[in-house]
Write an enzyme that holds these catalytic residues in place. Structure first.
Site, short mmCIF file in Angstrom:
data_model
loop_
_atom_site.label_atom_id
_atom_site.label_comp_id
_atom_site.label_asym_id
_atom_site.label_seq_id
_atom_site.Cartn_x
_atom_site.Cartn_y
_atom_site.Cartn_z
N ASP A 16 -11.86 42.89 15.70
CA ASP A 16 -12.26 41.53 16.05
C ASP A 16 -11.38 40.62 16.74
O ASP A 16 -10.01 40.84 16.39
CB ASP A 16 -13.01 41.14 14.64
CG ASP A 16 -13.73 39.79 14.82
OD1 ASP A 16 -14.46 39.67 15.85
OD2 ASP A 16 -13.98 39.17 13.89
N ASN A 18 -11.43 39.37 19.89
CA ASN A 18 -10.83 39.55 21.43
C ASN A 18 -11.47 38.04 22.10
O ASN A 18 -10.20 37.73 23.03
CB ASN A 18 -11.91 40.37 22.26
CG ASN A 18 -11.66 41.91 21.60
OD1 ASN A 18 -10.42 42.13 20.98
ND2 ASN A 18 -12.36 42.95 22.15
N TRP A 21 -8.75 35.65 21.00
CA TRP A 21 -7.31 35.88 21.80
C TRP A 21 -7.24 35.30 23.10
O TRP A 21 -6.52 34.69 23.69
CB TRP A 21 -7.12 37.36 21.64
CG TRP A 21 -5.88 37.60 22.52
CD1 TRP A 21 -4.67 38.02 21.92
CD2 TRP A 21 -5.63 37.91 23.94
NE1 TRP A 21 -3.88 38.53 22.59
CE2 TRP A 21 -4.35 38.48 23.86
CE3 TRP A 21 -6.58 38.04 24.93
CZ2 TRP A 21 -3.66 38.81 25.26
CZ3 TRP A 21 -5.86 38.24 26.24
CH2 TRP A 21 -4.75 38.64 26.32
N ARG A 29 -13.65 35.38 28.20
CA ARG A 29 -13.83 36.24 26.86
C ARG A 29 -13.58 37.78 27.15
O ARG A 29 -12.98 38.38 26.67
CB ARG A 29 -15.01 36.10 26.28
CG ARG A 29 -15.32 34.88 25.40
CD ARG A 29 -16.64 34.80 24.81
NE ARG A 29 -16.82 35.71 23.82
CZ ARG A 29 -16.64 35.98 22.45
NH1 ARG A 29 -15.89 34.87 21.98
NH2 ARG A 29 -16.81 36.84 21.67
N HIS A 33 -11.54 41.11 26.05
CA HIS A 33 -12.31 42.70 25.62
C HIS A 33 -11.17 43.71 26.47
O HIS A 33 -10.89 44.69 25.79
CB HIS A 33 -13.56 42.61 25.95
CG HIS A 33 -14.41 41.75 25.40
ND1 HIS A 33 -14.44 41.82 23.94
CD2 HIS A 33 -15.58 40.99 25.77
CE1 HIS A 33 -15.24 40.91 23.52
NE2 HIS A 33 -16.01 40.43 24.56
N SER A 61 -21.47 46.20 17.89
CA SER A 61 -22.51 46.32 16.98
C SER A 61 -23.78 46.02 17.48
O SER A 61 -24.34 45.58 18.49
CB SER A 61 -22.24 45.11 15.84
OG SER A 61 -22.67 43.91 16.12
N ASN A 64 -24.33 42.69 18.40
CA ASN A 64 -23.86 42.30 19.63
C ASN A 64 -24.86 42.39 20.95
O ASN A 64 -24.36 41.72 21.97
CB ASN A 64 -22.61 42.98 20.00
CG ASN A 64 -21.50 42.86 18.99
OD1 ASN A 64 -20.45 43.89 18.73
ND2 ASN A 64 -21.24 41.70 18.37
N TRP A 65 -25.89 43.05 20.72
CA TRP A 65 -26.61 42.77 21.82
C TRP A 65 -27.12 41.59 22.01
O TRP A 65 -27.83 41.22 23.13
CB TRP A 65 -28.02 43.83 21.55
CG TRP A 65 -27.75 45.19 21.50
CD1 TRP A 65 -27.80 45.98 20.69
CD2 TRP A 65 -27.47 46.13 23.00
NE1 TRP A 65 -27.47 47.23 21.19
CE2 TRP A 65 -27.29 47.33 22.34
CE3 TRP A 65 -27.44 45.67 24.14
CZ2 TRP A 65 -26.98 48.27 23.48
CZ3 TRP A 65 -26.85 46.71 25.16
CH2 TRP A 65 -26.85 47.90 24.59
N ARG A 67 -25.68 38.72 22.39
CA ARG A 67 -24.78 38.07 23.06
C ARG A 67 -25.22 37.74 24.63
O ARG A 67 -26.04 38.68 24.93
CB ARG A 67 -23.22 38.66 23.14
CG ARG A 67 -22.56 38.79 21.90
CD ARG A 67 -21.32 39.24 21.87
NE ARG A 67 -20.63 39.24 20.60
CZ ARG A 67 -19.54 39.32 20.14
NH1 ARG A 67 -18.21 39.47 21.29
NH2 ARG A 67 -19.00 39.50 19.14
C1 IPE Z 1 -18.18 42.97 14.33
O1 IPE Z 1 -17.58 41.82 15.16
C2 IPE Z 1 -18.42 43.66 15.46
C3 IPE Z 1 -17.61 44.30 16.04
C4 IPE Z 1 -16.22 44.36 15.76
C5 IPE Z 1 -17.80 45.26 17.15
P1 IPE Z 1 -18.57 40.44 15.32
O2 IPE Z 1 -17.74 39.42 15.79
O3 IPE Z 1 -19.72 41.05 16.06
O4 IPE Z 1 -19.16 40.01 13.74
P2 IPE Z 1 -19.10 38.71 13.24
O5 IPE Z 1 -20.24 37.99 14.31
O6 IPE Z 1 -17.86 37.82 13.16
O7 IPE Z 1 -19.57 38.88 11.95
C1 IPE Z 2 -14.45 41.79 19.06
O1 IPE Z 2 -13.95 40.67 19.50
C2 IPE Z 2 -15.31 42.76 20.00
C3 IPE Z 2 -16.64 42.75 19.90
C4 IPE Z 2 -17.27 42.19 18.84
C5 IPE Z 2 -17.19 43.49 20.99
P1 IPE Z 2 -15.08 39.39 19.57
O2 IPE Z 2 -15.75 39.40 20.98
O3 IPE Z 2 -16.05 39.31 18.38
O4 IPE Z 2 -14.05 38.02 19.43
P2 IPE Z 2 -14.20 36.86 18.65
O5 IPE Z 2 -14.59 37.36 17.43
O6 IPE Z 2 -15.16 36.05 19.04
O7 IPE Z 2 -12.94 36.34 18.72
MG MG Z 3 -15.79 38.66 16.60
#
Ligand code: IPE
Ligand code: IPE
Ligand code: MG
Length: 236
Positions: A16, A18, A21, A29, A33, A61, A64-65, A67
């Site tokens: 988590d 990315n 960062w 963003r 990744h 996850s 994540n769909w 997003r």
């Molecule tokens: C969990 O991170 C899923 C992955 C790292 C692939 P998310 O960033 O999606 O989770 P939440 O939204 O902070 O709970």
């Molecule tokens: C984790 O980083 C990667 C995925 C969930 C695909 P994020 O994209 O959730 O990064 P933050 O949590 O928004 O910083």
């Molecule tokens: Mg995250």
């Protein structure tokens, strides 16, 4: 210092941070990744060095769909690129690739390359890298319940035969030991629908760094922390 017995058999990582960062570095963003791919390599190398036989990485996850479409498609392209460019490395490092999650929801091109890499690496045996893709634990548990219900309906099982072992055998992780150590980066203290059944007795280590900054030393430190824990499994 504890003996080699306390090397975890399975480490699971919620990669988590990315996006944060990237924000810190004034980048979009997707660059976060992209930068995270190097950390994947570091995590694999560190696990190999310690002799950890299973590493599961939460890459995408079920949630994540939801997003923005542009981010989802960038993540799928990066995954395809990762699989294509890392195949040589995975072979050299003797890594077997497996996947858990609703793979059928991935784009056809991603599924194709994923299936190819899994097939080509199927006989590698230094470490098993499990990618959790379109993975959600509630979805996985619900699917297992559905399979068992159908099995009862068609007479394969009697309801009294439904044990925790039978249930576990219907999960995507049927042939994978439960994680001993769960690491989450970026300081967040939540599980976010990851391996809910399997982490019942995992030790959790939260790392404050964002995933793109994660290096081998961070994994070694997490394992050292794990080795200090006293696992009781509900006993005394
Ligand atoms: C969990 O991170 C899923 C992955 C790292 C692939 P998310 O960033 O999606 O989770 P939440 O939204 O902070 O709970
Ligand atoms: C984790 O980083 C990667 C995925 C969930 C695909 P994020 O994209 O959730 O990064 P933050 O949590 O928004 O910083
Ligand atoms: Mg995250």
């Amino acid at each position: 210092m504890k003996s080699f017995h306390s090397i975890p058999k399975h480490i699971a990582i919620i990669m988590d941070g990315n996006g944060r960062w990237a924000k810190t570095h004034g980048l979009p963003r997707v660059q976060g990744h992209r930068a995270g791919a190097e950390s994947v390599r570091e995590a694999i190398d560190a696990c190999k060095e310690l002799g950890v036989p299973y590493l599961t990485l939460y890459a995408f996850s079920s949630e994540n769909w939801s997003r923005p479409e542009a981010e989802v498609s960038a993540l799928m392209s990066l995954l395809e690129k990762f699989l294509k460019t890392k195949l040589d490395d995975l072979m050299k490092q003797n890594v077997r690739l497996q996947a858990i999650g609703q793979i059928e929801r991935l784009p056809a091109s991603t599924r194709k390359i994923l299936a190819d890499v899994m097939e080509l690496t199927a006989n590698n045996d230094s470490i098993t890298l499990v990618l959790a893709l379109s993975y959600g634990s509630r979805e996985e548990i619900t699917a297992a319940a559905r399979k068992i219900a159908k099995g009862v309906q068609d007479g394969t099982w009697h309801p009294d035969e439904i044990t925790t072992e039978l249930f576990a055998s219907q999960l995507d992780t049927a042939h994978i030991p439960d994680p001993d150590l769960l690491i989450r980066t970026s300081g967040e203290m939540r599980v976010s629908n990851f391996l809910l059944w399997q982490i019942s007795y995992a030790e959790m280590v939260i790392v404050d760094k964002c995933w793109p900054d994660f290096r081998q030393g961070d994994l070694f430190a997490a394992v050292a922390e794990y080795q200090k824990r006293h696992r009781r499994f509900g006993s005394v």
